[in-house]
Design an enzyme around this catalytic site. Structure first.
Site, short mmCIF file in Angstrom:
data_model
loop_
_atom_site.label_atom_id
_atom_site.label_comp_id
_atom_site.label_asym_id
_atom_site.label_seq_id
_atom_site.Cartn_x
_atom_site.Cartn_y
_atom_site.Cartn_z
N TYR A 149 45.22 45.09 34.08
CA TYR A 149 44.40 43.96 33.93
C TYR A 149 42.75 44.43 33.67
CZ TYR A 149 41.72 39.64 34.77
OH TYR A 149 40.33 37.70 34.35
N ASN A 178 34.69 34.69 39.34
CA ASN A 178 35.90 33.51 39.48
C ASN A 178 35.80 32.12 40.00
OD1 ASN A 178 35.61 36.26 42.30
ND2 ASN A 178 38.07 35.81 42.55
N ARG A 281 32.14 40.98 45.83
CA ARG A 281 31.86 40.74 45.04
C ARG A 281 30.79 39.84 44.80
NH1 ARG A 281 36.44 38.75 41.78
NH2 ARG A 281 37.48 41.18 41.66
P1 NAD Z 1 44.68 31.21 33.12
O1 NAD Z 1 45.42 31.57 33.02
O2 NAD Z 1 44.82 29.20 33.27
O3 NAD Z 1 44.26 30.93 31.22
C1 NAD Z 1 44.68 31.41 30.34
C2 NAD Z 1 45.25 31.37 28.89
O4 NAD Z 1 45.60 32.36 28.10
C3 NAD Z 1 46.16 29.68 28.78
O5 NAD Z 1 46.45 29.36 28.21
C4 NAD Z 1 47.91 31.25 28.74
O6 NAD Z 1 48.56 30.33 28.85
C5 NAD Z 1 46.81 32.15 27.80
N1 NAD Z 1 47.24 33.24 26.92
C6 NAD Z 1 47.54 34.45 27.84
N2 NAD Z 1 48.12 34.93 27.14
C7 NAD Z 1 47.83 34.69 25.90
C8 NAD Z 1 48.90 35.72 24.77
N3 NAD Z 1 48.74 36.74 24.41
N4 NAD Z 1 48.50 35.06 23.74
C9 NAD Z 1 47.84 33.77 23.82
N5 NAD Z 1 47.56 32.73 24.90
C10 NAD Z 1 47.76 33.79 25.80
O7 NAD Z 1 43.06 31.89 33.00
P2 NAD Z 1 41.87 31.24 33.00
O8 NAD Z 1 41.52 31.53 34.98
O9 NAD Z 1 41.51 29.39 32.64
O10 NAD Z 1 41.01 32.54 33.01
C11 NAD Z 1 40.51 32.50 31.28
C12 NAD Z 1 39.50 33.56 30.82
O11 NAD Z 1 38.84 33.75 31.19
C13 NAD Z 1 40.83 35.12 31.12
O12 NAD Z 1 40.71 35.67 30.01
C14 NAD Z 1 40.35 35.58 31.40
O13 NAD Z 1 40.51 37.03 31.82
C15 NAD Z 1 38.66 35.40 31.95
N6 NAD Z 1 38.30 35.08 33.66
C16 NAD Z 1 38.71 33.88 34.38
C17 NAD Z 1 38.23 34.21 35.61
C18 NAD Z 1 38.97 32.64 36.96
O14 NAD Z 1 38.29 32.67 38.09
N7 NAD Z 1 39.69 31.77 36.59
C19 NAD Z 1 37.44 34.90 36.37
C20 NAD Z 1 37.23 36.12 35.37
C21 NAD Z 1 37.71 35.56 34.20
N1 UDP Z 2 43.73 35.00 48.90
C1 UDP Z 2 44.21 34.74 50.02
N2 UDP Z 2 45.18 33.96 50.30
C2 UDP Z 2 45.18 33.63 48.86
C3 UDP Z 2 45.18 34.23 47.41
C4 UDP Z 2 43.72 34.79 48.01
O1 UDP Z 2 43.11 35.62 51.01
O2 UDP Z 2 46.56 33.04 49.52
C5 UDP Z 2 42.38 36.82 49.11
C6 UDP Z 2 42.88 37.28 47.85
O3 UDP Z 2 43.21 38.72 48.11
C7 UDP Z 2 41.04 37.96 47.12
C8 UDP Z 2 40.45 36.61 47.51
O4 UDP Z 2 41.66 35.97 48.18
O5 UDP Z 2 41.04 38.71 48.29
C9 UDP Z 2 40.40 35.94 46.19
O6 UDP Z 2 41.60 36.26 45.66
P1 UDP Z 2 41.52 35.45 43.82
O7 UDP Z 2 43.51 36.05 44.03
O8 UDP Z 2 41.41 33.59 44.05
O9 UDP Z 2 40.90 35.86 43.03
P2 UDP Z 2 40.59 37.34 42.81
O10 UDP Z 2 41.32 38.22 44.01
O11 UDP Z 2 41.03 37.46 41.42
O12 UDP Z 2 39.25 37.80 42.95
#
Ligand code: NAD
Ligand code: UDP
Length: 319
Positions: A149, A178, A281
């Site tokens: 990732y 996040n 972070r």
């Molecule tokens: P999510 O997993 O809920 O949504 C991702 C979507 O992409 C899903 O609907 C999935 O079906 C689709 N998808 C995955 N692979 C695909 C492919 N090959 N072709 C078409 N569709 C595909 O994740 P999210 O939390 O909504 O995150 C959305 C975006 O934001 C992602 O790119 C993620 O990296 C980025 N992001 C999210 C967070 C967060 O905290 N949620 C933080 C940092 C970055």
């Molecule tokens: N985490 C946790 N318990 C859980 C899920 C996540 O303690 O059930 C911790 C995880 O190890 C990380 C933080 O919470 O230190 C945030 O995790 P998350 O998966 O939400 O986001 P990311 O690791 O991508 O920042």
């Protein structure tokens, strides 16, 4: 007419957690939305609840060659985001972030469209500097279990910034920190949906490690507002922005807050820490504040309350 009133917008990953909120906001503005999603982690059902007049949903894997619609703006959110999901098929994660991003970039060039990339705070890895600024290079283990990732998102940034320099592409990159809010499923695996589902069902909250690691959680309404600003502000062209809330909490504090709001004196248990789990972070968001005029508005407790009244979809599936 506002900026968003008459645009056509492609949202790759529009059936996911953040994507669905973005699609709803863009539809609300009157623009037309094409969702491309393979429903690997997203769900089609919630999109059916939206006004269908200007919405076209296509089941499609963006890493496979496909014909893309002509649009004004492309948002690339297609990628698994939860560590559980992106590590379950790491090569697929790579293909999505590398091949998928390339294909969408080529379409943006063909149609002279604006390209907004959902990148991630994970490009900073386990950061050596704090808070993280857009100029930081990051500290990433290139061969660890998170690398599929982190490194593919970094490589996507590389190709997009190459396109800015060599092709004058209109690319804007959001390094999203996040994000949480309504619409995350209990099986998502991330901290907040896990803790909320555990608290609501009387289970012990599972903390990885001792809970001293920190994150800065941003409500999805603020994240979406930032993504919209990226798409519309001319000064965002060719730029990278941290999009996140700069209030930092330990994971133990988050768990305790969720027990107080949703639980009933639930136990907290401490489990093994995942490999390469970042320790701290927090985004420096000055650039987004200055250039986009964007700042997050939703405080943590207020944001968590948006999960309180809704038994679904955070509890839509079982743990
Ligand atoms: P999510 O997993 O809920 O949504 C991702 C979507 O992409 C899903 O609907 C999935 O079906 C689709 N998808 C995955 N692979 C695909 C492919 N090959 N072709 C078409 N569709 C595909 O994740 P999210 O939390 O909504 O995150 C959305 C975006 O934001 C992602 O790119 C993620 O990296 C980025 N992001 C999210 C967070 C967060 O905290 N949620 C933080 C940092 C970055
Ligand atoms: N985490 C946790 N318990 C859980 C899920 C996540 O303690 O059930 C911790 C995880 O190890 C990380 C933080 O919470 O230190 C945030 O995790 P998350 O998966 O939400 O986001 P990311 O690791 O991508 O920042």
């Amino acid at each position: 007419m506002t900026f968003w009133g008459n645009k056509s917008v492609l949202v790759a990953g529009g059936a996911g957690f953040i994507g669905r909120h973005l699609v709803e906001a863009v539809l609300h503005s009157g623009s037309k939305v094409y969702v491309l999603d393979d429903f690997s982690t997203g769900q089609e059902e919630p999109l059916k609840a939206l006004d269908q007049t200007n919405l076209i949903v296509q089941n499609c894997d963006i890493s496979q060659p496909t014909t893309l619609p002509q649009v004004d703006i492309i948002y690339n959110l297609a990628s698994p985001a939860s560590p559980v999901h992106y590590q379950s098929d790491p090569i697929r994660t790579w293909k999505t972030n590398i091949l998928g991003t390339l294909q969408l970039l080529e379409a943006a060039q063909t149609y002279a469209a604006t390209f907004v990339q959902a990148s991630t705070s994970e490009v900073y890895g386990d950061p050596l500097s704090h808070p993280q600024k857009e100029t930081d290079w990051g500290h990433v283990n290139p061969v660890g279990p998170r690398a599929c990732y982190d490194e593919s998102k970094r490589a996507a940034e590389t190709v997009l910034m190459d396109a800015v320099r060599t092709l004058d592409a209109d690319v804007r990159i959001a390094r999203i920190f996040n994000t949480y809010g309504p619409g995350m499923t209990a099986s998502d695996g991330r901290a907040i949906p896990n803790f909320v589902a555990q608290a609501k069902t009387g289970k012990a909250l599972t903390i990885h490690g001792d809970g001293t690691q920190t994150r800065s959680f941003c409500h999805v309404s603020d994240t979406v507002a930032g993504l919209l600003r990226l798409g519309e502000v001319p000064a965002a062209r060719g730029e990278i922005f941290n999009i996140g809330n700069s209030v930092e909490n330990t994971i133990l504090e988050i768990a305790q807050e969720i027990v107080a709001l949703f639980g009933n004196g639930n136990d907290i248990v401490f489990e093994n820490r995942p490999v390469d789990d970042p320790q701290r972070r927090r985004p420096d968001i000055k650039k987004a504040q200055d250039l986009l005029g964007w700042t997050p508005k939703v405080a943590l407790r207020e944001g968590l309350m948006t999960l309180l009244d809704r038994d679904e979809p955070v509890l839509a599936d079982t743990l």
